[in-house]
Design a protein around this motif. Structure first.
Motif, PDB file in Angstrom:
ATOM      1  N   PHE A 167       0.873  -1.173   0.178  1.00 50.45           N
ATOM      2  CA  PHE A 167       0.138  -0.097  -0.271  1.00 50.45           C
ATOM      3  C   PHE A 167       0.998   1.203  -0.082  1.00 50.45           C
ATOM      4  O   PHE A 167       2.259   0.939   0.112  1.00 50.45           O
ATOM      5  CB  PHE A 167      -0.847   0.058   1.385  1.00 50.45           C
ATOM      6  CG  PHE A 167      -1.619  -1.136   1.318  1.00 50.45           C
ATOM      7  CD1 PHE A 167      -3.041  -1.512   0.914  1.00 50.45           C
ATOM      8  CD2 PHE A 167      -1.083  -2.318   1.984  1.00 50.45           C
ATOM      9  CE1 PHE A 167      -3.730  -2.357   1.104  1.00 50.45           C
ATOM     10  CE2 PHE A 167      -1.986  -3.565   2.291  1.00 50.45           C
ATOM     11  CZ  PHE A 167      -2.925  -3.494   1.340  1.00 50.45           C
ATOM     12  N   GLY A 168       0.244   2.460  -0.130  1.00 51.35           N
ATOM     13  CA  GLY A 168       1.378   3.654  -0.274  1.00 51.35           C
ATOM     14  C   GLY A 168       0.549   4.854  -0.368  1.00 51.35           C
ATOM     15  O   GLY A 168      -0.811   4.962  -0.663  1.00 51.35           O
ATOM     16  N   ASP A 169       1.183   5.944  -0.324  1.00 52.04           N
ATOM     17  CA  ASP A 169       0.581   7.171  -0.465  1.00 52.04           C
ATOM     18  C   ASP A 169       0.766   7.959  -1.935  1.00 52.04           C
ATOM     19  O   ASP A 169       0.045   8.894  -2.236  1.00 52.04           O
ATOM     20  CB  ASP A 169       1.049   8.417   0.551  1.00 52.04           C
ATOM     21  CG  ASP A 169       2.564   8.526   0.485  1.00 52.04           C
ATOM     22  OD1 ASP A 169       3.003   7.833  -0.250  1.00 52.04           O
ATOM     23  OD2 ASP A 169       2.891   9.142   1.700  1.00 52.04           O
ATOM     24  N   GLU A 228      -1.400   0.114  10.209  1.00 53.59           N
ATOM     25  CA  GLU A 228      -2.211  -1.307  10.257  1.00 53.59           C
ATOM     26  C   GLU A 228      -1.186  -2.276   9.337  1.00 53.59           C
ATOM     27  O   GLU A 228      -1.566  -3.351   9.339  1.00 53.59           O
ATOM     28  CB  GLU A 228      -3.410  -1.218   9.652  1.00 53.59           C
ATOM     29  CG  GLU A 228      -4.623  -0.362  10.173  1.00 53.59           C
ATOM     30  CD  GLU A 228      -5.815  -0.211   9.457  1.00 53.59           C
ATOM     31  OE1 GLU A 228      -6.162  -1.195   8.790  1.00 53.59           O
ATOM     32  OE2 GLU A 228      -6.323   1.045   9.296  1.00 53.59           O
ATOM     33  N   CYS A 229      -0.155  -1.520   8.983  1.00 56.03           N
ATOM     34  CA  CYS A 229       0.714  -2.517   8.183  1.00 56.03           C
ATOM     35  C   CYS A 229       1.905  -2.960   9.025  1.00 56.03           C
ATOM     36  O   CYS A 229       2.394  -2.434  10.155  1.00 56.03           O
ATOM     37  CB  CYS A 229       1.478  -1.558   6.941  1.00 56.03           C
ATOM     38  SG  CYS A 229       0.054  -1.117   5.810  1.00 56.03           S
ATOM     39  N   HIS A 261       9.882  -0.985  12.871  1.00 56.02           N
ATOM     40  CA  HIS A 261       8.851  -1.435  11.957  1.00 56.02           C
ATOM     41  C   HIS A 261       9.138  -0.562  10.780  1.00 56.02           C
ATOM     42  O   HIS A 261       8.106  -0.223  10.003  1.00 56.02           O
ATOM     43  CB  HIS A 261       7.544  -1.322  12.461  1.00 56.02           C
ATOM     44  CG  HIS A 261       7.153  -2.279  13.651  1.00 56.02           C
ATOM     45  ND1 HIS A 261       7.012  -3.735  13.066  1.00 56.02           N
ATOM     46  CD2 HIS A 261       7.371  -2.243  14.808  1.00 56.02           C
ATOM     47  CE1 HIS A 261       6.687  -4.191  14.124  1.00 56.02           C
ATOM     48  NE2 HIS A 261       6.653  -3.557  15.128  1.00 56.02           N
ATOM     49  N   TRP A 262      10.086   0.281  10.494  1.00 54.43           N
ATOM     50  CA  TRP A 262      10.291   1.012   9.343  1.00 54.43           C
ATOM     51  C   TRP A 262      11.812   0.921   8.733  1.00 54.43           C
ATOM     52  O   TRP A 262      12.649   0.719   9.643  1.00 54.43           O
ATOM     53  CB  TRP A 262       9.720   2.411   9.509  1.00 54.43           C
ATOM     54  CG  TRP A 262      10.429   3.283  10.502  1.00 54.43           C
ATOM     55  CD1 TRP A 262      10.309   3.145  12.084  1.00 54.43           C
ATOM     56  CD2 TRP A 262      11.787   4.019  10.369  1.00 54.43           C
ATOM     57  NE1 TRP A 262      11.233   3.982  12.600  1.00 54.43           N
ATOM     58  CE2 TRP A 262      12.093   4.564  11.741  1.00 54.43           C
ATOM     59  CE3 TRP A 262      12.286   4.539   9.292  1.00 54.43           C
ATOM     60  CZ2 TRP A 262      12.993   5.364  11.745  1.00 54.43           C
ATOM     61  CZ3 TRP A 262      13.246   5.589   9.546  1.00 54.43           C
ATOM     62  CH2 TRP A 262      13.782   5.857  10.886  1.00 54.43           C
ATOM     63  N   MET A 263      12.037   1.401   7.726  1.00 54.72           N
ATOM     64  CA  MET A 263      13.537   1.606   7.009  1.00 54.72           C
ATOM     65  C   MET A 263      12.908   3.036   6.133  1.00 54.72           C
ATOM     66  O   MET A 263      12.140   3.030   5.402  1.00 54.72           O
ATOM     67  CB  MET A 263      13.908   0.708   6.144  1.00 54.72           C
ATOM     68  CG  MET A 263      14.759  -0.439   6.841  1.00 54.72           C
ATOM     69  SD  MET A 263      15.200  -1.782   5.733  1.00 54.72           S
ATOM     70  CE  MET A 263      13.592  -2.569   5.656  1.00 54.72           C
ATOM     71  N   ALA A 264      13.997   3.923   5.993  1.00 52.31           N
ATOM     72  CA  ALA A 264      14.128   5.035   5.131  1.00 52.31           C
ATOM     73  C   ALA A 264      14.816   4.139   3.682  1.00 52.31           C
ATOM     74  O   ALA A 264      15.884   3.576   4.096  1.00 52.31           O
ATOM     75  CB  ALA A 264      14.866   6.104   5.813  1.00 52.31           C
ATOM     76  N   CYS A 265      14.631   4.990   2.737  1.00 57.19           N
ATOM     77  CA  CYS A 265      15.356   4.344   1.452  1.00 57.19           C
ATOM     78  C   CYS A 265      15.127   5.524   0.402  1.00 57.19           C
ATOM     79  O   CYS A 265      14.193   6.118   0.534  1.00 57.19           O
ATOM     80  CB  CYS A 265      14.239   3.257   1.012  1.00 57.19           C
ATOM     81  SG  CYS A 265      15.010   2.266  -0.387  1.00 57.19           S
TER      82      CYS A 265
END
Ligand SMILES: Cc1cc2nc3c(=O)[nH]c(=O)nc-3n(C[C@H](O)[C@H](O)[C@H](O)COP(=O)(O)OP(=O)(O)OC[C@H]3O[C@@H](n4cnc5c(N)ncnc54)[C@H](O)[C@@H]3O)c2cc1C
Length: 337
Positions: A31-33, A114-115, A219-223
């Motif tokens: 999913f995404g923005d 929710e992801c 629960h995240w990474m910057a890329c």
């Protein structure tokens, strides 16, 4: 495999798109923005960048009909203008992105909270910490008309307080001015200035190298550039962004396999820090030799500070535990390099 995972991707650039594609292929729901950033009107794609994107998107003919550069003219510091063979494709960032699938399917949508995991390929980052910046320089672009044209050649020239990069495309030629307004740098230029007329101004882009304080959380990474921003002098920002995306997707697949989450995320941070350090070394070669005004010295000093920052950061990295093979991160067996 990332089967059953829900991944949220913030951003719409090449890093976001590569990540999304690889994760979808591994079985995740993405999913995404789709938030887009300003697009560079003309950029060079190295053979490495093209080959990486062909692998990621399993598209062997991707970018096979793109305008190609054959030579690069270099006037740098005290050196006279020199022609060097140079093979690169030239494309606008908009056309590059139009050639690859968008980061998310668009119809169904759920919130990032929710992801299972979020990839931040656009600002802001969740930690809110200030970014480490290794220099202060903006790049301005302008569409130009070339009075004389070696249509298949790009050209780079250092001037008193900055540098210029001229990129021809099939339709127009573009100028990138780093360090000051296009008109000011053109007025100071011996080689490019007398041969071009500005047709239209373009956008402005932050282009000093820099790195986010935190490139990962549980629960995240910057890329992409939000994690590690590369100076366009390297000409390979796209290849770097694609490599980061491959690594980020491999970290998520490793977590999904039940491997050590902390170790995988630490590996990601270490690899990005090493890439930043290598890039700063490359930049230092250019900025040490481009000129001797305070502007050049300031950029060189900032790069040296960045190098020291990367080294300090690597001291807490611990031993290397993984290696990337194709699209998978494999644990290093004892004694393997
Ligand atoms: C002036 C300029 C010229 C370039 N020329 C080339 C080239 O010739 N060849 C090449 O391969 N690549 C080049 N690049 C890099 C390329 O445009 C992309 O940045 C790269 O392909 C990866 O971007 P992306 O699409 O994943 O992220 P993008 O969509 O470009 O950016 C994602 C997010 O990062 C943020 N961001 C971008 N830069 C920074 C920064 N420095 N600091 C903090 N946040 C930032 C954006 O605001 C956005 O939110 C150039 C970049 C610039 C700025």
């Amino acid at each position: 495999m990332a089967k059953g995972l829900n991944i949220y991707i913030k951003g719409d650039g090449i890093a976001a798109r590569c990540c999304a594609h690889l994760l979808r292929r591994a079985g995740a729901k993405v999913f995404g923005d789709g938030v887009a950033s300003a697009r560079v009107p003309a950029m060079m794609l190295s053979p490495l960048a093209i080959s990486l994107m062909r692998d990621v998107f399993t598209a062997p003919a991707l970018f096979s009909n793109v305008f190609e550069i054959e030579r690069r003219y270099v006037t740098w510091g005290a050196t006279e203008r020199t022609a060097i063979p140079h093979a690169s494709a030239v494309i606008s960032e908009g056309a590059l992105l139009a050639a690859v699938p968008p980061p998310w399917d668009g119809d169904q949508q759920i919130a990032p909270e929710e992801c299972d995991f979020t990839i931040h390929a656009a600002l802001p980052l969740p930690d809110g910490k200030p970014r480490q910046r290794f220099g202060a320089r903006e790049a301005a672009t302008a569409r130009i008309r070339l009075k004389d044209s070696d249509g298949r050649a790009c050209e780079i020239e250092s001037v008193g307080d900055g540098w210029l990069f001229l990129i021809p495309t099939a339709e127009a030629a573009w100028l990138l001015a780093v360090g000051g307004p296009v008109e000011t740098l053109l007025a100071a230029s011996r080689q490019i200035g007398p041969r071009v007329e500005i047709e239209a101004g373009g956008g402005e882009f932050d282009c000093a190298p820099g790195m986010a304080e935190a490139v990962q959380g549980e629960h995240w990474m910057a890329c992409g550039p939000v994690a590690v921003g590369f100076d366009p002098i390297c000409g390979d920002g796209t290849a770097h962004a694609v490599r980061e995306a491959i690594l980020a997707a491999a970290v998520i697949a490793g977590i999904a396999r039940g491997e050590d989450r902390r170790a995988l995320l630490s590996h990601y941070r270490a690899v990005l820090t090493l890439a930043m350090g290598r890039h700063l070394d490359l930049c230092a070669d250019y900025y040490r030799s481009g000129g001797d005004s305070p502007w050049w010295r300031d950029q060189g000093d900032a790069l040296a500070r960045g190098r020291a920052w990367c080294e300090a950061r690597m001291q807490s990295a611990g031993p290397r535990m993984y290696r990337l093979q194709d699209f998978d991160l494999l644990p290093l067996t004892a004694g393997a390099a």
